[in-house]
Scaffold this motif. Sequence first.
Motif, PDB file in Angstrom:
ATOM      1  N   ALA A 270      -6.892   5.344 -11.181  1.00  0.00           N
ATOM      2  CA  ALA A 270      -8.124   6.143 -11.153  1.00  0.00           C
ATOM      3  C   ALA A 270      -8.801   6.020  -9.784  1.00  0.00           C
ATOM      4  O   ALA A 270      -9.304   7.011  -9.245  1.00  0.00           O
ATOM      5  CB  ALA A 270      -9.058   5.701 -12.270  1.00  0.00           C
ATOM      6  N   ALA A 271      -8.788   4.813  -9.212  1.00  0.00           N
ATOM      7  CA  ALA A 271      -9.364   4.623  -7.877  1.00  0.00           C
ATOM      8  C   ALA A 271      -8.537   5.341  -6.820  1.00  0.00           C
ATOM      9  O   ALA A 271      -9.095   5.990  -5.921  1.00  0.00           O
ATOM     10  CB  ALA A 271      -9.465   3.129  -7.562  1.00  0.00           C
ATOM     11  N   ASP A 272      -7.213   5.253  -6.908  1.00  0.00           N
ATOM     12  CA  ASP A 272      -6.337   5.930  -5.945  1.00  0.00           C
ATOM     13  C   ASP A 272      -6.585   7.440  -5.927  1.00  0.00           C
ATOM     14  O   ASP A 272      -6.662   8.062  -4.876  1.00  0.00           O
ATOM     15  CB  ASP A 272      -4.854   5.713  -6.286  1.00  0.00           C
ATOM     16  N   PHE A 273      -6.655   8.011  -7.129  1.00  0.00           N
ATOM     17  CA  PHE A 273      -6.770   9.467  -7.252  1.00  0.00           C
ATOM     18  C   PHE A 273      -8.223   9.939  -7.322  1.00  0.00           C
ATOM     19  O   PHE A 273      -8.474  11.130  -7.338  1.00  0.00           O
ATOM     20  CB  PHE A 273      -6.008   9.958  -8.490  1.00  0.00           C
ATOM     21  N   GLN A 274      -9.154   8.982  -7.402  1.00  0.00           N
ATOM     22  CA  GLN A 274     -10.573   9.278  -7.526  1.00  0.00           C
ATOM     23  C   GLN A 274     -10.833  10.269  -8.665  1.00  0.00           C
ATOM     24  O   GLN A 274     -11.471  11.295  -8.512  1.00  0.00           O
ATOM     25  CB  GLN A 274     -11.145   9.772  -6.192  1.00  0.00           C
TER      26      GLN A 274
ATOM     27  N   THR B 194       0.862  -1.178   0.000  1.00  0.00           N
ATOM     28  CA  THR B 194       0.000   0.000   0.000  1.00  0.00           C
ATOM     29  C   THR B 194       0.901   1.230   0.000  1.00  0.00           C
ATOM     30  O   THR B 194       2.054   1.166   0.423  1.00  0.00           O
ATOM     31  CB  THR B 194      -0.911   0.043   1.249  1.00  0.00           C
ATOM     32  N   PHE B 195       0.345   2.324  -0.454  1.00  0.00           N
ATOM     33  CA  PHE B 195       1.115   3.561  -0.492  1.00  0.00           C
ATOM     34  C   PHE B 195       0.778   4.414   0.736  1.00  0.00           C
ATOM     35  O   PHE B 195      -0.334   4.347   1.266  1.00  0.00           O
ATOM     36  CB  PHE B 195       0.801   4.340  -1.771  1.00  0.00           C
ATOM     37  N   GLU B 196       1.741   5.214   1.134  1.00  0.00           N
ATOM     38  CA  GLU B 196       1.566   6.097   2.271  1.00  0.00           C
ATOM     39  C   GLU B 196       0.444   7.100   1.981  1.00  0.00           C
ATOM     40  O   GLU B 196       0.333   7.635   0.881  1.00  0.00           O
ATOM     41  CB  GLU B 196       2.885   6.835   2.519  1.00  0.00           C
ATOM     42  N   ASP B 197      -0.386   7.342   2.978  1.00  0.00           N
ATOM     43  CA  ASP B 197      -1.475   8.313   2.836  1.00  0.00           C
ATOM     44  C   ASP B 197      -0.931   9.693   3.194  1.00  0.00           C
ATOM     45  O   ASP B 197      -0.917  10.089   4.354  1.00  0.00           O
ATOM     46  CB  ASP B 197      -2.644   7.926   3.738  1.00  0.00           C
ATOM     47  N   THR B 198      -0.467  10.391   2.188  1.00  0.00           N
ATOM     48  CA  THR B 198       0.159  11.698   2.394  1.00  0.00           C
ATOM     49  C   THR B 198      -0.891  12.807   2.383  1.00  0.00           C
ATOM     50  O   THR B 198      -1.997  12.625   1.864  1.00  0.00           O
ATOM     51  CB  THR B 198       1.183  11.980   1.280  1.00  0.00           C
ATOM     52  N   PRO B 199      -0.555  13.973   2.941  1.00  0.00           N
ATOM     53  CA  PRO B 199      -1.485  15.108   2.861  1.00  0.00           C
ATOM     54  C   PRO B 199      -1.854  15.441   1.412  1.00  0.00           C
ATOM     55  O   PRO B 199      -3.003  15.772   1.125  1.00  0.00           O
ATOM     56  CB  PRO B 199      -0.703  16.260   3.519  1.00  0.00           C
ATOM     57  N   PHE B 200      -0.892  15.298   0.494  1.00  0.00           N
ATOM     58  CA  PHE B 200      -1.169  15.558  -0.916  1.00  0.00           C
ATOM     59  C   PHE B 200      -2.248  14.623  -1.433  1.00  0.00           C
ATOM     60  O   PHE B 200      -3.216  15.043  -2.076  1.00  0.00           O
ATOM     61  CB  PHE B 200       0.123  15.407  -1.738  1.00  0.00           C
ATOM     62  N   MET B 201      -2.117  13.309  -1.161  1.00  0.00           N
ATOM     63  CA  MET B 201      -3.097  12.341  -1.649  1.00  0.00           C
ATOM     64  C   MET B 201      -4.468  12.550  -0.992  1.00  0.00           C
ATOM     65  O   MET B 201      -5.501  12.367  -1.630  1.00  0.00           O
ATOM     66  CB  MET B 201      -2.604  10.910  -1.431  1.00  0.00           C
ATOM     67  N   ARG B 202      -4.491  12.971   0.279  1.00  0.00           N
ATOM     68  CA  ARG B 202      -5.776  13.261   0.924  1.00  0.00           C
ATOM     69  C   ARG B 202      -6.464  14.431   0.227  1.00  0.00           C
ATOM     70  O   ARG B 202      -7.670  14.398  -0.010  1.00  0.00           O
ATOM     71  CB  ARG B 202      -5.578  13.537   2.419  1.00  0.00           C
ATOM     72  N   ARG B 203      -5.692  15.455  -0.119  1.00  0.00           N
ATOM     73  CA  ARG B 203      -6.255  16.611  -0.837  1.00  0.00           C
ATOM     74  C   ARG B 203      -6.823  16.176  -2.185  1.00  0.00           C
ATOM     75  O   ARG B 203      -7.906  16.600  -2.579  1.00  0.00           O
ATOM     76  CB  ARG B 203      -5.188  17.693  -1.061  1.00  0.00           C
ATOM     77  N   VAL B 204      -6.071  15.313  -2.886  1.00  0.00           N
ATOM     78  CA  VAL B 204      -6.523  14.844  -4.204  1.00  0.00           C
ATOM     79  C   VAL B 204      -7.833  14.080  -4.060  1.00  0.00           C
ATOM     80  O   VAL B 204      -8.788  14.303  -4.800  1.00  0.00           O
ATOM     81  CB  VAL B 204      -5.437  13.961  -4.869  1.00  0.00           C
ATOM     82  N   ARG B 205      -7.884  13.146  -3.090  1.00  0.00           N
ATOM     83  CA  ARG B 205      -9.082  12.325  -2.909  1.00  0.00           C
ATOM     84  C   ARG B 205     -10.287  13.144  -2.434  1.00  0.00           C
ATOM     85  O   ARG B 205     -11.424  12.779  -2.675  1.00  0.00           O
ATOM     86  CB  ARG B 205      -8.807  11.180  -1.935  1.00  0.00           C
ATOM     87  N   GLU B 206     -10.031  14.237  -1.748  1.00  0.00           N
ATOM     88  CA  GLU B 206     -11.125  15.096  -1.282  1.00  0.00           C
ATOM     89  C   GLU B 206     -11.684  15.951  -2.416  1.00  0.00           C
ATOM     90  O   GLU B 206     -12.608  16.719  -2.217  1.00  0.00           O
ATOM     91  CB  GLU B 206     -10.650  15.977  -0.127  1.00  0.00           C
ATOM     92  N   GLY B 207     -11.092  15.819  -3.601  1.00  0.00           N
ATOM     93  CA  GLY B 207     -11.629  16.529  -4.753  1.00  0.00           C
ATOM     94  C   GLY B 207     -10.998  17.879  -5.002  1.00  0.00           C
ATOM     95  O   GLY B 207     -11.463  18.619  -5.869  1.00  0.00           O
ATOM     96  N   ASP B 208      -9.965  18.212  -4.239  1.00  0.00           N
ATOM     97  CA  ASP B 208      -9.290  19.483  -4.484  1.00  0.00           C
ATOM     98  C   ASP B 208      -8.737  19.515  -5.897  1.00  0.00           C
ATOM     99  O   ASP B 208      -8.272  18.493  -6.413  1.00  0.00           O
ATOM    100  CB  ASP B 208      -8.135  19.696  -3.492  1.00  0.00           C
ATOM    101  N   ARG B 209      -8.772  20.673  -6.483  1.00  0.00           N
ATOM    102  CA  ARG B 209      -8.193  20.841  -7.813  1.00  0.00           C
ATOM    103  C   ARG B 209      -6.671  20.757  -7.671  1.00  0.00           C
ATOM    104  O   ARG B 209      -6.093  21.393  -6.796  1.00  0.00           O
ATOM    105  CB  ARG B 209      -8.603  22.193  -8.380  1.00  0.00           C
ATOM    106  N   VAL B 210      -6.038  19.931  -8.500  1.00  0.00           N
ATOM    107  CA  VAL B 210      -4.586  19.775  -8.432  1.00  0.00           C
ATOM    108  C   VAL B 210      -3.973  20.235  -9.747  1.00  0.00           C
ATOM    109  O   VAL B 210      -4.544  20.036 -10.817  1.00  0.00           O
ATOM    110  CB  VAL B 210      -4.158  18.315  -8.140  1.00  0.00           C
ATOM    111  N   SER B 211      -2.839  20.865  -9.624  1.00  0.00           N
ATOM    112  CA  SER B 211      -2.141  21.255 -10.849  1.00  0.00           C
ATOM    113  C   SER B 211      -1.236  20.103 -11.267  1.00  0.00           C
ATOM    114  O   SER B 211      -0.780  19.307 -10.438  1.00  0.00           O
ATOM    115  CB  SER B 211      -1.331  22.533 -10.624  1.00  0.00           C
TER     116      SER B 211
END
Length: 197
Positions: free
Chosen positions: A149-153, A102-119
Motif C-alpha cells: 500500500a505504501a509502495d503504490f500509495q 529496493t525495487f527499481e523506480d520505473t516510469p510505471f511506478m512513478r505514474r502510480v505514485r503520482e496518483g494516475d489512474r491505473v488499469s
Amino acid sequence: MTKEDVVTSSGSSDPIIRTSLNVDSGGDVVATFECEPASREWLAKGDVSRNQQGLVISRLEVTPGPNTAGGVTGGMLQKVPVGHVLRHVRAELGPGSEPPATFEDTPFMRRVREGDRVSIDDELLREVAHRYWVYTGPGQPAGAIKRLAADFQRPEETVRTWVARARREGWLGPSVKGRAGAEPGDKLRQEFEIGFR
C-alpha cells in the motif's frame, strides 16, 4: 536431477534444515529435506510437493535421535518446524539471487505514485505479484500488504484486491488459509524463467 544440499538455519537454537531440490520438474515432488535440532533429539525427513495450494509437505518421517530413549513422541512431532521448512524450500525455489532490497523506480511506478489512474492489467499485476512474493519471503517482517500500500500509495483494501486478482490471473500461486505469502504463479515464473526452478 537434484541441486546440491543447502544447509539453512536462522539461529543457533533453530533446527538445521538440509534441502535437495528436484530441478527436473517432471513430478509433483520439488524437494526433499532433512531437519534436525542441535540436540539431535529427533530427525525429520520428507518431501515437499507443489499442488493446488502451493508448496506442501507431502511426506514426513520422524525418527528418534541416537541419544533418545524410546520412540517418537507427540512432543517431538510438535517441534518439527513445518512452516520453517516450507519457507526455506520456497526461498531455494525462487530466483537464484537475493531478493532486491529496493525495487527499481520505473516510469510505471512513478505514474502510480503520482496518483494516475491505473488499469488492472498485466503490467500492474506483475509488479504487485513480484513485490508481494518478495515481501512475504523468508526473513521478511509481517505486513506485506501495508508495504505494498505504501509502495503504490493506495489503500490496503485496493492492494488486497490487486493481490487476489494477481492470484486469479496466474501471477501468484493460490493462497493457503492461515498462511501469508504465495509462490510465484506460472506467469511470474515465465517472467523470471532463468532464475525460477
